[in-house]
Design a protein around this motif. Structure first.
Motif, mmCIF file in Angstrom:
data_model
loop_
_atom_site.group_PDB
_atom_site.id
_atom_site.type_symbol
_atom_site.label_atom_id
_atom_site.label_comp_id
_atom_site.label_asym_id
_atom_site.label_seq_id
_atom_site.Cartn_x
_atom_site.Cartn_y
_atom_site.Cartn_z
ATOM 1 N N LEU A 170 0.825 -1.212 0.000
ATOM 2 C CA LEU A 170 0.000 0.000 0.000
ATOM 3 C C LEU A 170 0.859 1.261 0.000
ATOM 4 C CD1 LEU A 170 -2.790 -0.909 2.615
ATOM 5 C CD2 LEU A 170 -2.895 -1.134 0.126
ATOM 6 N N ARG A 171 1.940 1.197 0.761
ATOM 7 C CA ARG A 171 2.833 2.356 0.873
ATOM 8 C C ARG A 171 3.355 2.788 -0.497
ATOM 9 N NH1 ARG A 171 5.878 4.542 4.949
ATOM 10 N NH2 ARG A 171 5.348 2.892 6.418
ATOM 11 N N ALA A 172 3.582 1.811 -1.366
ATOM 12 C CA ALA A 172 4.140 2.105 -2.691
ATOM 13 C C ALA A 172 3.142 2.840 -3.586
ATOM 14 C CB ALA A 172 4.583 0.807 -3.366
ATOM 15 N N GLN A 173 1.884 2.920 -3.160
ATOM 16 C CA GLN A 173 0.848 3.502 -4.021
ATOM 17 C C GLN A 173 0.505 4.952 -3.688
ATOM 18 O OE1 GLN A 173 -2.587 0.853 -4.671
ATOM 19 N NE2 GLN A 173 -1.419 -0.742 -3.642
ATOM 20 N N THR A 174 1.169 5.521 -2.676
ATOM 21 C CA THR A 174 0.813 6.904 -2.308
ATOM 22 C C THR A 174 2.043 7.712 -1.913
ATOM 23 O OG1 THR A 174 -0.591 8.262 -0.863
ATOM 24 C CG2 THR A 174 0.393 6.305 0.121
ATOM 25 N N GLN A 175 1.945 9.010 -2.139
ATOM 26 C CA GLN A 175 2.989 9.933 -1.686
ATOM 27 C C GLN A 175 2.397 10.970 -0.736
ATOM 28 O OE1 GLN A 175 4.553 11.361 -5.459
ATOM 29 N NE2 GLN A 175 6.185 9.825 -5.441
ATOM 30 N N ASP A 176 1.166 10.750 -0.329
ATOM 31 C CA ASP A 176 0.495 11.675 0.573
ATOM 32 C C ASP A 176 1.166 11.633 1.949
ATOM 33 O OD1 ASP A 176 -1.657 12.356 2.708
ATOM 34 O OD2 ASP A 176 -2.560 13.065 0.843
ATOM 35 N N LYS A 177 1.656 12.765 2.412
ATOM 36 C CA LYS A 177 2.440 12.811 3.655
ATOM 37 C C LYS A 177 1.641 12.378 4.878
ATOM 38 C CE LYS A 177 5.782 16.287 2.161
ATOM 39 N NZ LYS A 177 6.316 17.664 2.361
ATOM 40 N N GLU A 178 0.377 12.781 4.937
ATOM 41 C CA GLU A 178 -0.447 12.413 6.091
ATOM 42 C C GLU A 178 -0.714 10.904 6.116
ATOM 43 O OE1 GLU A 178 -4.521 13.918 8.393
ATOM 44 O OE2 GLU A 178 -4.069 14.656 6.368
ATOM 45 N N VAL A 179 -1.007 10.346 4.940
ATOM 46 C CA VAL A 179 -1.246 8.902 4.853
ATOM 47 C C VAL A 179 0.031 8.135 5.199
ATOM 48 C CG1 VAL A 179 -1.881 6.986 3.327
ATOM 49 C CG2 VAL A 179 -3.068 9.173 3.133
ATOM 50 N N LEU A 180 1.160 8.601 4.699
ATOM 51 C CA LEU A 180 2.441 7.937 4.990
ATOM 52 C C LEU A 180 2.752 7.971 6.490
ATOM 53 C CD1 LEU A 180 4.619 9.136 1.965
ATOM 54 C CD2 LEU A 180 3.773 6.816 2.388
ATOM 55 N N ALA A 181 2.382 9.069 7.150
ATOM 56 C CA ALA A 181 2.580 9.162 8.609
ATOM 57 C C ALA A 181 1.722 8.119 9.325
ATOM 58 C CB ALA A 181 2.245 10.561 9.101
ATOM 59 N N TRP A 182 0.485 7.952 8.857
ATOM 60 C CA TRP A 182 -0.395 6.935 9.440
ATOM 61 C C TRP A 182 0.159 5.531 9.201
ATOM 62 C CZ3 TRP A 182 -6.109 8.566 7.945
ATOM 63 C CH2 TRP A 182 -6.393 9.801 8.542
ATOM 64 N N MET A 183 0.737 5.333 8.022
ATOM 65 C CA MET A 183 1.336 4.032 7.705
ATOM 66 C C MET A 183 2.547 3.768 8.594
ATOM 67 S SD MET A 183 0.998 3.725 3.550
ATOM 68 C CE MET A 183 -0.612 3.438 2.786
ATOM 69 N N ASN A 184 3.303 4.833 8.887
ATOM 70 C CA ASN A 184 4.443 4.690 9.808
ATOM 71 C C ASN A 184 3.952 4.262 11.193
ATOM 72 O OD1 ASN A 184 6.283 5.448 7.852
ATOM 73 N ND2 ASN A 184 6.361 7.596 8.484
ATOM 74 N N ASN A 185 2.860 4.877 11.637
ATOM 75 C CA ASN A 185 2.280 4.502 12.931
ATOM 76 C C ASN A 185 1.845 3.037 12.934
ATOM 77 O OD1 ASN A 185 2.600 7.146 13.806
ATOM 78 N ND2 ASN A 185 0.480 7.725 13.412
ATOM 79 N N THR A 186 1.274 2.601 11.822
ATOM 80 C CA THR A 186 0.815 1.214 11.697
ATOM 81 C C THR A 186 2.008 0.261 11.715
ATOM 82 O OG1 THR A 186 -1.028 2.021 10.338
ATOM 83 C CG2 THR A 186 -0.632 -0.349 10.338
ATOM 84 N N GLU A 187 3.072 0.669 11.058
ATOM 85 C CA GLU A 187 4.293 -0.156 11.026
ATOM 86 C C GLU A 187 4.877 -0.317 12.436
ATOM 87 O OE1 GLU A 187 8.302 0.560 8.714
ATOM 88 O OE2 GLU A 187 6.661 0.203 7.300
ATOM 89 N N LYS A 188 4.872 0.783 13.183
ATOM 90 C CA LYS A 188 5.370 0.734 14.571
ATOM 91 C C LYS A 188 4.490 -0.177 15.423
ATOM 92 C CE LYS A 188 7.297 5.407 14.431
ATOM 93 N NZ LYS A 188 7.033 6.823 14.777
#
Length: 229
Positions: A170-188
Protein backbone atom coordinates in the motif's frame (compact mmCIF):
# COMPACT_ATOMS: atom_id res chain seq x y z
CA UNK A 1 -42.16 -15.78 1.86
CA UNK A 2 -40.29 -17.39 4.79
CA UNK A 3 -41.99 -16.91 8.16
CA UNK A 4 -40.19 -15.27 11.09
CA UNK A 5 -40.16 -18.61 12.94
CA UNK A 6 -38.56 -20.39 9.97
CA UNK A 7 -35.92 -17.67 9.66
CA UNK A 8 -35.18 -17.94 13.38
CA UNK A 9 -34.87 -21.75 13.19
CA UNK A 10 -32.59 -21.39 10.17
CA UNK A 11 -30.34 -19.04 12.12
CA UNK A 12 -30.21 -21.52 15.02
CA UNK A 13 -29.25 -24.33 12.64
CA UNK A 14 -26.41 -22.39 11.00
CA UNK A 15 -25.20 -21.25 14.42
CA UNK A 16 -25.16 -24.84 15.69
CA UNK A 17 -23.17 -25.98 12.65
CA UNK A 18 -20.73 -23.10 13.15
CA UNK A 19 -20.21 -23.88 16.84
CA UNK A 20 -19.53 -27.54 15.98
CA UNK A 21 -17.10 -26.50 13.20
CA UNK A 22 -19.12 -28.68 10.82
CA UNK A 23 -17.98 -27.80 7.28
CA UNK A 24 -20.31 -30.36 5.65
CA UNK A 25 -22.78 -27.72 4.47
CA UNK A 26 -20.43 -25.12 2.97
CA UNK A 27 -21.69 -25.84 -0.58
CA UNK A 28 -25.28 -25.38 0.55
CA UNK A 29 -24.31 -22.20 2.41
CA UNK A 30 -22.90 -20.68 -0.78
CA UNK A 31 -26.25 -21.24 -2.50
CA UNK A 32 -28.17 -19.65 0.36
CA UNK A 33 -25.91 -16.67 1.03
CA UNK A 34 -27.86 -14.24 -1.15
CA UNK A 35 -31.62 -13.78 -1.08
CA UNK A 36 -34.05 -11.55 -2.94
CA UNK A 37 -36.64 -9.32 -1.30
CA UNK A 38 -38.99 -6.50 -2.32
CA UNK A 39 -39.40 -3.20 -0.53
CA UNK A 40 -41.99 -0.50 -1.07
CA UNK A 41 -40.55 2.92 -1.79
CA UNK A 42 -42.07 6.29 -2.56
CA UNK A 43 -41.12 8.09 -5.77
CA UNK A 44 -40.71 11.87 -5.90
CA UNK A 45 -44.27 12.25 -7.12
CA UNK A 46 -45.51 10.36 -4.03
CA UNK A 47 -46.36 7.19 -5.92
CA UNK A 48 -45.43 3.97 -4.09
CA UNK A 49 -43.58 1.26 -6.01
CA UNK A 50 -42.02 -2.10 -5.15
CA UNK A 51 -38.24 -2.27 -5.61
CA UNK A 52 -36.32 -5.57 -5.74
CA UNK A 53 -33.19 -5.87 -3.59
CA UNK A 54 -30.56 -8.50 -2.87
CA UNK A 55 -29.63 -9.24 0.73
CA UNK A 56 -26.91 -11.24 2.47
CA UNK A 57 -28.04 -13.85 4.99
CA UNK A 58 -25.86 -13.01 8.02
CA UNK A 59 -26.38 -16.41 9.64
CA UNK A 60 -24.97 -18.10 6.53
CA UNK A 61 -22.12 -15.59 6.33
CA UNK A 62 -21.25 -16.16 10.01
CA UNK A 63 -21.32 -19.92 9.44
CA UNK A 64 -18.95 -19.80 6.46
CA UNK A 65 -16.44 -17.46 8.09
CA UNK A 66 -16.73 -19.21 11.45
CA UNK A 67 -16.01 -22.64 9.96
CA UNK A 68 -13.61 -21.76 7.13
CA UNK A 69 -11.89 -18.58 8.36
CA UNK A 70 -9.54 -17.25 5.68
CA UNK A 71 -10.57 -20.11 3.37
CA UNK A 72 -14.01 -18.48 3.08
CA UNK A 73 -12.49 -15.47 1.29
CA UNK A 74 -12.61 -16.94 -2.26
CA UNK A 75 -16.35 -17.57 -1.73
CA UNK A 76 -16.87 -14.04 -0.43
CA UNK A 77 -14.92 -12.58 -3.34
CA UNK A 78 -17.13 -14.41 -5.85
CA UNK A 79 -20.18 -12.92 -4.13
CA UNK A 80 -18.46 -9.51 -3.97
CA UNK A 81 -18.07 -9.61 -7.77
CA UNK A 82 -21.74 -10.51 -8.29
CA UNK A 83 -23.41 -7.71 -10.31
CA UNK A 84 -26.05 -5.59 -8.59
CA UNK A 85 -25.51 -6.78 -5.01
CA UNK A 86 -25.27 -3.15 -3.91
CA UNK A 87 -22.81 -1.03 -1.94
CA UNK A 88 -24.19 -2.02 1.47
CA UNK A 89 -23.63 -5.74 0.81
CA UNK A 90 -20.14 -5.09 -0.54
CA UNK A 91 -19.37 -3.05 2.58
CA UNK A 92 -20.47 -6.02 4.74
CA UNK A 93 -18.15 -8.36 2.83
CA UNK A 94 -15.24 -5.92 3.05
CA UNK A 95 -15.78 -5.73 6.82
CA UNK A 96 -15.15 -9.49 6.99
CA UNK A 97 -12.27 -9.41 4.50
CA UNK A 98 -10.54 -6.68 6.56
CA UNK A 99 -9.79 -9.35 9.19
CA UNK A 100 -7.70 -11.28 6.67
CA UNK A 101 -5.64 -8.52 5.01
CA UNK A 102 -2.26 -9.90 3.99
CA UNK A 103 -3.36 -13.44 4.87
CA UNK A 104 -5.75 -13.99 1.95
CA UNK A 105 -5.15 -12.87 -1.62
CA UNK A 106 -8.90 -12.69 -2.22
CA UNK A 107 -9.37 -10.49 0.86
CA UNK A 108 -6.53 -8.24 -0.35
CA UNK A 109 -8.16 -7.84 -3.76
CA UNK A 110 -11.47 -6.74 -2.20
CA UNK A 111 -9.82 -4.31 0.21
CA UNK A 112 -7.24 -2.94 -2.25
CA UNK A 113 -9.96 -1.98 -4.72
CA UNK A 114 -11.59 0.10 -1.96
CA UNK A 115 -8.29 1.63 -0.84
CA UNK A 116 -7.48 2.56 -4.44
CA UNK A 117 -10.80 4.43 -4.58
CA UNK A 118 -9.66 6.34 -1.49
CA UNK A 119 -6.32 7.23 -3.07
CA UNK A 120 -8.22 8.54 -6.10
CA UNK A 121 -10.40 10.69 -3.83
CA UNK A 122 -7.28 12.20 -2.24
CA UNK A 123 -5.89 13.03 -5.67
CA UNK A 124 -9.16 14.45 -7.06
CA UNK A 125 -9.02 17.97 -8.42
CA UNK A 126 -12.36 19.64 -7.82
CA UNK A 127 -13.77 22.81 -6.34
CA UNK A 128 -12.44 23.51 -2.83
CA UNK A 129 -15.54 22.29 -0.98
CA UNK A 130 -15.85 19.04 -2.99
CA UNK A 131 -12.10 18.47 -2.77
CA UNK A 132 -12.24 18.75 1.03
CA UNK A 133 -15.20 16.34 1.20
CA UNK A 134 -13.40 13.85 -1.05
CA UNK A 135 -10.29 13.97 1.12
CA UNK A 136 -12.27 13.50 4.33
CA UNK A 137 -14.08 10.52 2.83
CA UNK A 138 -10.86 8.95 1.54
CA UNK A 139 -9.03 9.49 4.83
CA UNK A 140 -11.90 7.93 6.84
CA UNK A 141 -11.65 4.79 4.73
CA UNK A 142 -7.85 4.61 5.00
CA UNK A 143 -8.02 5.18 8.76
CA UNK A 144 -10.44 2.26 9.10
CA UNK A 145 -8.33 -0.25 7.15
CA UNK A 146 -5.01 0.80 8.69
CA UNK A 147 -6.71 0.47 12.08
CA UNK A 148 -7.77 -3.07 11.19
CA UNK A 149 -4.20 -3.91 10.18
CA UNK A 150 -3.01 -2.97 13.66
CA UNK A 151 -5.88 -4.62 15.51
CA UNK A 152 -5.48 -7.40 18.07
CA UNK A 153 -3.26 -8.55 20.91
CA UNK A 154 -2.04 -12.14 20.59
CA UNK A 155 -1.75 -12.29 16.80
CA UNK A 156 0.42 -15.06 15.25
CA UNK A 157 3.80 -13.87 13.97
CA UNK A 158 3.04 -15.23 10.48
CA UNK A 159 -0.12 -13.10 10.33
CA UNK A 160 1.79 -10.00 11.47
CA UNK A 161 4.44 -10.59 8.80
CA UNK A 162 1.70 -10.96 6.17
CA UNK A 163 0.12 -7.69 7.36
CA UNK A 164 3.52 -5.93 7.16
CA UNK A 165 3.98 -7.10 3.58
CA UNK A 166 0.52 -5.92 2.63
CA UNK A 167 1.17 -2.54 4.27
CA UNK A 168 4.37 -2.22 2.21
CA UNK A 169 2.38 -2.82 -0.98
CA UNK A 170 0.00 0.00 0.00
CA UNK A 171 2.83 2.36 0.87
CA UNK A 172 4.14 2.11 -2.69
CA UNK A 173 0.85 3.50 -4.02
CA UNK A 174 0.81 6.90 -2.31
CA UNK A 175 2.99 9.93 -1.69
CA UNK A 176 0.49 11.67 0.57
CA UNK A 177 2.44 12.81 3.66
CA UNK A 178 -0.45 12.41 6.09
CA UNK A 179 -1.25 8.90 4.85
CA UNK A 180 2.44 7.94 4.99
CA UNK A 181 2.58 9.16 8.61
CA UNK A 182 -0.40 6.93 9.44
CA UNK A 183 1.34 4.03 7.71
CA UNK A 184 4.44 4.69 9.81
CA UNK A 185 2.28 4.50 12.93
CA UNK A 186 0.82 1.21 11.70
CA UNK A 187 4.29 -0.16 11.03
CA UNK A 188 5.37 0.73 14.57
CA UNK A 189 2.25 -0.92 15.95
CA UNK A 190 2.92 -4.14 13.99
CA UNK A 191 6.53 -4.13 15.22
CA UNK A 192 5.30 -3.76 18.82
CA UNK A 193 2.82 -6.59 18.30
CA UNK A 194 5.60 -8.81 16.92
CA UNK A 195 7.71 -8.04 19.97
CA UNK A 196 4.79 -8.82 22.29
CA UNK A 197 4.01 -12.12 20.53
CA UNK A 198 6.80 -13.81 22.49
CA UNK A 199 5.85 -12.12 25.77
CA UNK A 200 2.29 -12.99 26.93
CA UNK A 201 2.39 -10.43 29.76
CA UNK A 202 3.30 -7.64 27.36
CA UNK A 203 0.58 -8.80 24.96
CA UNK A 204 -2.03 -8.62 27.75
CA UNK A 205 -1.18 -4.97 28.41
CA UNK A 206 -1.65 -3.98 24.77
CA UNK A 207 -4.90 -2.36 23.71
CA UNK A 208 -6.53 -4.65 21.13
CA UNK A 209 -7.80 -1.58 19.26
CA UNK A 210 -5.55 0.64 17.19
CA UNK A 211 -5.94 4.12 15.74
CA UNK A 212 -3.48 4.71 12.88
CA UNK A 213 -3.87 8.47 13.29
CA UNK A 214 -2.02 8.32 16.63
CA UNK A 215 1.66 7.54 17.03
CA UNK A 216 1.89 4.45 19.30
CA UNK A 217 5.06 5.84 20.93
CA UNK A 218 3.23 9.05 21.93
CA UNK A 219 0.37 6.99 23.36
CA UNK A 220 2.79 4.95 25.51
CA UNK A 221 4.41 8.17 26.74
CA UNK A 222 1.04 9.70 27.69
CA UNK A 223 0.06 6.46 29.47
CA UNK A 224 3.31 6.53 31.46
CA UNK A 225 2.75 10.17 32.41
CA UNK A 226 -0.78 9.36 33.54
CA UNK A 227 0.55 6.53 35.71
CA UNK A 228 3.00 8.92 37.42
CA UNK A 229 0.22 11.31 38.46
Amino acid sequence: EISYLDRQNKWLLWNLLKNNKDATFTDQAQKEMLYEYNRKEKKKDGQEIEVAYTGIDRSVLDYLTGVLGADAMPILRDIYDTPDIGDRNRSTLRGIAANYMGVSEDADIMITSRINESFQLLASIDDKKKQKQNREQGMRTLSYYLGKLGEGRSVPVETLQARQQYLSSLRAQTQDKEVLAWMNNTEKRLAAMSEASSDPEKAKKMDSRFDARRNPAQKRESDQNRNRQ
